[in-house]
Design an enzyme around this catalytic site. Structure first.
Site, PDB file in Angstrom:
ATOM      1  N   LYS A  99       0.876  -1.165   0.000  1.00 14.48           N
ATOM      2  CA  LYS A  99       0.000   0.000   0.000  1.00 14.48           C
ATOM      3  C   LYS A  99       0.916   1.219   0.000  1.00 14.48           C
ATOM      4  O   LYS A  99       1.619   1.482   0.981  1.00 14.48           O
ATOM      5  CB  LYS A  99      -0.918   0.021   1.214  1.00 14.48           C
ATOM      6  CG  LYS A  99      -1.865   1.220   1.202  1.00 14.48           C
ATOM      7  CD  LYS A  99      -2.413   1.505   2.569  1.00 14.48           C
ATOM      8  CE  LYS A  99      -3.030   2.894   2.570  1.00 14.48           C
ATOM      9  NZ  LYS A  99      -3.317   3.365   3.943  1.00 14.48           N
ATOM     10  N   GLY A 160      -8.035   9.737   9.201  1.00 12.66           N
ATOM     11  CA  GLY A 160      -8.376   9.851  10.612  1.00 12.66           C
ATOM     12  C   GLY A 160      -9.473  10.839  10.941  1.00 12.66           C
ATOM     13  O   GLY A 160      -9.808  11.022  12.116  1.00 12.66           O
ATOM     14  N   ALA A 186      -9.377   5.794   4.008  1.00 14.38           N
ATOM     15  CA  ALA A 186      -9.299   7.003   4.842  1.00 14.38           C
ATOM     16  C   ALA A 186     -10.631   7.731   4.937  1.00 14.38           C
ATOM     17  O   ALA A 186     -11.356   7.877   3.951  1.00 14.38           O
ATOM     18  CB  ALA A 186      -8.233   7.983   4.347  1.00 14.38           C
ATOM     19  N   GLY A 187     -10.953   8.154   6.165  1.00 15.59           N
ATOM     20  CA  GLY A 187     -12.115   8.995   6.402  1.00 15.59           C
ATOM     21  C   GLY A 187     -13.350   8.287   6.902  1.00 15.59           C
ATOM     22  O   GLY A 187     -14.300   8.942   7.344  1.00 15.59           O
ATOM     23  N   ASN A 208      -8.975   2.015   9.522  1.00 15.95           N
ATOM     24  CA  ASN A 208      -8.129   1.899  10.696  1.00 15.95           C
ATOM     25  C   ASN A 208      -8.707   2.716  11.850  1.00 15.95           C
ATOM     26  O   ASN A 208      -9.292   2.180  12.791  1.00 15.95           O
ATOM     27  CB  ASN A 208      -6.705   2.329  10.375  1.00 15.95           C
ATOM     28  CG  ASN A 208      -5.728   2.076  11.523  1.00 15.95           C
ATOM     29  OD1 ASN A 208      -4.549   2.367  11.403  1.00 15.95           O
ATOM     30  ND2 ASN A 208      -6.171   1.528  12.639  1.00 15.95           N
ATOM     31  N   THR A 209      -8.615   4.048  11.768  1.00 17.85           N
ATOM     32  CA  THR A 209      -9.027   4.896  12.889  1.00 17.85           C
ATOM     33  C   THR A 209     -10.496   4.709  13.254  1.00 17.85           C
ATOM     34  O   THR A 209     -10.859   4.750  14.432  1.00 17.85           O
ATOM     35  CB  THR A 209      -8.764   6.373  12.563  1.00 17.85           C
ATOM     36  OG1 THR A 209      -7.401   6.538  12.167  1.00 17.85           O
ATOM     37  CG2 THR A 209      -9.044   7.261  13.754  1.00 17.85           C
TER      38      THR A 209
END
Length: 256
Positions: A99, A160, A186-187, A208-209
């Protein structure tokens, strides 16, 4: 679900991919990954130990025989750094998958698309299966495809941020522009964000976050699993068209 995601001949069982950063410890990471049902786990090579097996290692908790380990170049702000960490991961026998991140700004963490294109071309020529993290620009997505990317990973919102899919129309145009898998990266902040991405027709979502930062990461991981499945099924089922006015649910033809 019987429609598998396949990238460069590699078959993926789940369309939910998960990251490993921001958990309180490796044990919580393990439990969240298991609850997510994901088979792809992405790891920041320069931030998390997956190379030195003599010290505590994430791979002691995430079995590479069970999961596909996806090294990433998070935290790399130059092409040279991104190339270095990609090569380190492969030399350590982790994976040809990478990635690819080349970050252009510390505040927004938006990608440096010029550097990203250059690094993609170099790594693709070296035989890597390159999955570049990019912005939601269809033109850049197409150029990444031309540079040898195996998939494109447009952001839904800044890394994040938890803002969800801020520009679904750009994501939709990317889906129409490239002949590659499109993985939102992301997001994503909650389950409905993941569902929206899948309902648009995206091939997978990397989170992830949104999981690690939840009050209960294990429960959120499971919620994301169900959200991905629901979104994919809804996309395949084909939603009804939107109409300005009401339409009766029960037909009136033939009624007295």
């Amino acid at each position: 679900m019987d429609d598998k995601l396949i990238i460069k001949g590699i078959e993926f069982q789940s369309r939910l991919w998960v990251g490993t950063g921001k958990y309180k410890d490796f044990e919580e990471t393990r439990k969240a990954v298991e609850a997510s049902g994901a088979d792809v786990v992405t790891v920041a090579v320069r931030r998390v130990n997956i190379i030195d097996r003599k010290s505590e290692n994430l791979l002691d908790y995430i079995d590479p025989k069970k999961y596909k380990i996806l090294p990433n170049t998070a935290g790399c702000y130059t092409v040279e750094d991104a190339l270095r960490y990609a090569r380190l991961a492969r030399e350590a026998g982790i994976s040809d998958l990478i990635k690819l991140e080349v970050i252009g700004d510390e505040k927004t963490l938006f990608p440096d698309v010029c550097g990203l294109l250059k690094a993609t071309e170099i790594l693709a020529k070296e035989g890597f299966i390159v999955l570049p993290y990019t912005n939601d620009d269809p033109i850049i997505a197409k150029r990444l495809e031309d540079a040898g990317a195996a998939a494109v990973m447009p952001l839904g919102a800044p890394i994040g941020s938890g803002l969800g899919i801020r520009n679904p129309y750009n994501i939709k145009i990317i889906l129409e522009t490239v002949d590659l898998p499109v993985i939102v990266d992301a997001g994503v902040g909650t389950a409905s964000d993941a569902t929206i991405a899948m309902e648009l027709g995206c091939d997978a979502v990397l989170i992830n976050t949104g999981i690690a930062g939840a009050k209960d990461p294990i429960a959120m991981a499971e919620a994301m699993k169900h959200a991905i499945i629901a979104g994919r099924l809804a996309y395949k089922a084909g939603r009804i068209s939107k109409k300005l006015y009401a339409t009766a649910s029960s037909p009136i033809e033939g009624m007295l």
